[in-house]
Scaffold this motif. Sequence first.
Motif, short mmCIF file in Angstrom:
data_model
loop_
_atom_site.label_atom_id
_atom_site.label_comp_id
_atom_site.label_asym_id
_atom_site.label_seq_id
_atom_site.Cartn_x
_atom_site.Cartn_y
_atom_site.Cartn_z
N SER A 20 54.97 56.58 103.97
CA SER A 20 55.69 57.21 102.87
C SER A 20 54.79 57.49 101.69
O SER A 20 55.05 58.39 100.91
CB SER A 20 56.85 56.31 102.43
N GLY A 21 53.70 56.74 101.56
CA GLY A 21 52.80 56.99 100.45
C GLY A 21 51.79 58.06 100.75
O GLY A 21 51.00 58.42 99.89
N CYS A 22 51.77 58.56 102.01
CA CYS A 22 50.75 59.53 102.39
C CYS A 22 51.30 60.92 102.57
O CYS A 22 50.55 61.87 102.62
CB CYS A 22 50.08 59.09 103.70
N LEU A 23 52.59 61.05 102.72
CA LEU A 23 53.22 62.36 102.85
C LEU A 23 54.09 62.59 101.64
O LEU A 23 54.60 61.67 101.03
CB LEU A 23 54.07 62.43 104.12
N GLY A 24 54.27 63.85 101.29
CA GLY A 24 55.17 64.16 100.19
C GLY A 24 54.43 64.30 98.88
O GLY A 24 54.43 63.40 98.07
N PHE A 61 46.56 63.92 118.04
CA PHE A 61 47.37 63.05 117.21
C PHE A 61 48.29 63.85 116.29
O PHE A 61 47.84 64.81 115.64
CB PHE A 61 46.49 62.16 116.33
N PRO A 62 49.56 63.48 116.17
CA PRO A 62 50.42 64.08 115.14
C PRO A 62 49.88 63.72 113.76
O PRO A 62 49.30 62.65 113.57
CB PRO A 62 51.78 63.43 115.40
N LYS A 63 50.08 64.58 112.79
CA LYS A 63 49.59 64.31 111.44
C LYS A 63 50.17 63.00 110.88
O LYS A 63 49.47 62.27 110.17
CB LYS A 63 49.93 65.47 110.52
N ALA A 64 51.41 62.73 111.19
CA ALA A 64 52.04 61.53 110.65
C ALA A 64 51.35 60.25 111.14
O ALA A 64 51.35 59.23 110.44
CB ALA A 64 53.52 61.49 111.04
N ASP A 65 50.76 60.29 112.31
CA ASP A 65 50.13 59.10 112.88
C ASP A 65 48.77 58.79 112.27
O ASP A 65 48.24 57.69 112.46
CB ASP A 65 49.97 59.25 114.39
N VAL A 66 48.20 59.75 111.56
CA VAL A 66 46.85 59.54 111.00
C VAL A 66 46.86 59.63 109.47
O VAL A 66 45.83 59.85 108.85
CB VAL A 66 45.84 60.56 111.59
N GLN A 67 48.03 59.46 108.87
CA GLN A 67 48.18 59.46 107.42
C GLN A 67 47.58 60.72 106.79
O GLN A 67 46.92 60.69 105.75
CB GLN A 67 47.55 58.21 106.81
N PHE A 68 47.85 61.84 107.42
CA PHE A 68 47.33 63.13 106.97
C PHE A 68 47.86 63.47 105.58
O PHE A 68 49.06 63.35 105.32
CB PHE A 68 47.73 64.21 107.97
N SER A 69 46.99 63.89 104.68
CA SER A 69 47.42 64.20 103.32
C SER A 69 46.41 65.10 102.64
O SER A 69 45.30 65.31 103.12
CB SER A 69 47.59 62.91 102.50
N GLU A 70 46.81 65.63 101.49
CA GLU A 70 45.88 66.36 100.65
C GLU A 70 44.90 65.38 100.01
O GLU A 70 45.17 64.18 99.90
CB GLU A 70 46.63 67.10 99.54
#
Length: 277
Positions: free
Chosen positions: A33-37, A109-118
């Motif tokens: 939750s801290g890595c998306l949004g 890997f899905p982006k959510a699984d690797v804490q993908f972020s700006e």
Amino acid sequence: MASRRSRADDGSGYHLWSRRHYLVATAGIGALSGCLGGDGDDADGTTVVETTTMAADDTDDDADDGEDDDDEELPEGVSREEFESGPVPDVYLSATSIGGEQRGSEELFPKADVQFSEYEEAQENNAHQPGRCCANCHEYIYDRNGDAFGACVTVEGYIDGADWCTVWEELPEPSVPEGLTEDELPTAQVPEQYRTASSQGGGERDPTDLQTQEDVRLMESVDAIADGLGQPGQSCGNCAEFIPDENGDGWGACAKVEGYVAAEDWCAIWVHITDAL
């Protein structure tokens, strides 16, 4: 130019393969939750290519107009779901990353699984280190079709050079070519195949009209970004003026700058490859 090849290293000593898979395995622990949004706020407003805001609570699934409530602009005709999960355009399906790794058919890997972020959001992640972004990652495939986004050999979906995730992998520093010293690299005459070669943006190198590495402040992109000289998403690897390695020694050259240049470097005349496509 003694500090030209300074390395922003994490000092962990992890083997790259082990580090990548360790980070992926632990990515879910952070609750994501801290890595998306993101809030879509570009603090300095100077990024050359607009970065992507990953809005976890995005309710606008119809992205035909390429925009949502934030300031990001999706490639024309690409839905939010395609942007996040693919498929990416055909030009990327078997493309080679700036680190020389080929994208294949293996599971990504899905982006959510690797804490993908700006990049801005990544700075709040304990796994992130200053200056690291997709544009200086071994796995990154730069823009090949002019839509300002690239791809990754490890992660699904469209990737901006200013993004980051926990499978970030350091580009190997090339060895000093035989017959040269490290201090000679910035001014050395490059091998014959580079002297009048065309850059990856199509510009032809004129060996009689080059700037010095000192004048353009050439350094490693991780250091340049960490120090605020370069913007997240900038490296020679995705610069229109860069001439990639053609003889297997790990070094490339530049259509505008003298001396040996590596994919992980950066300088003040950086031009996004998108501008030449």
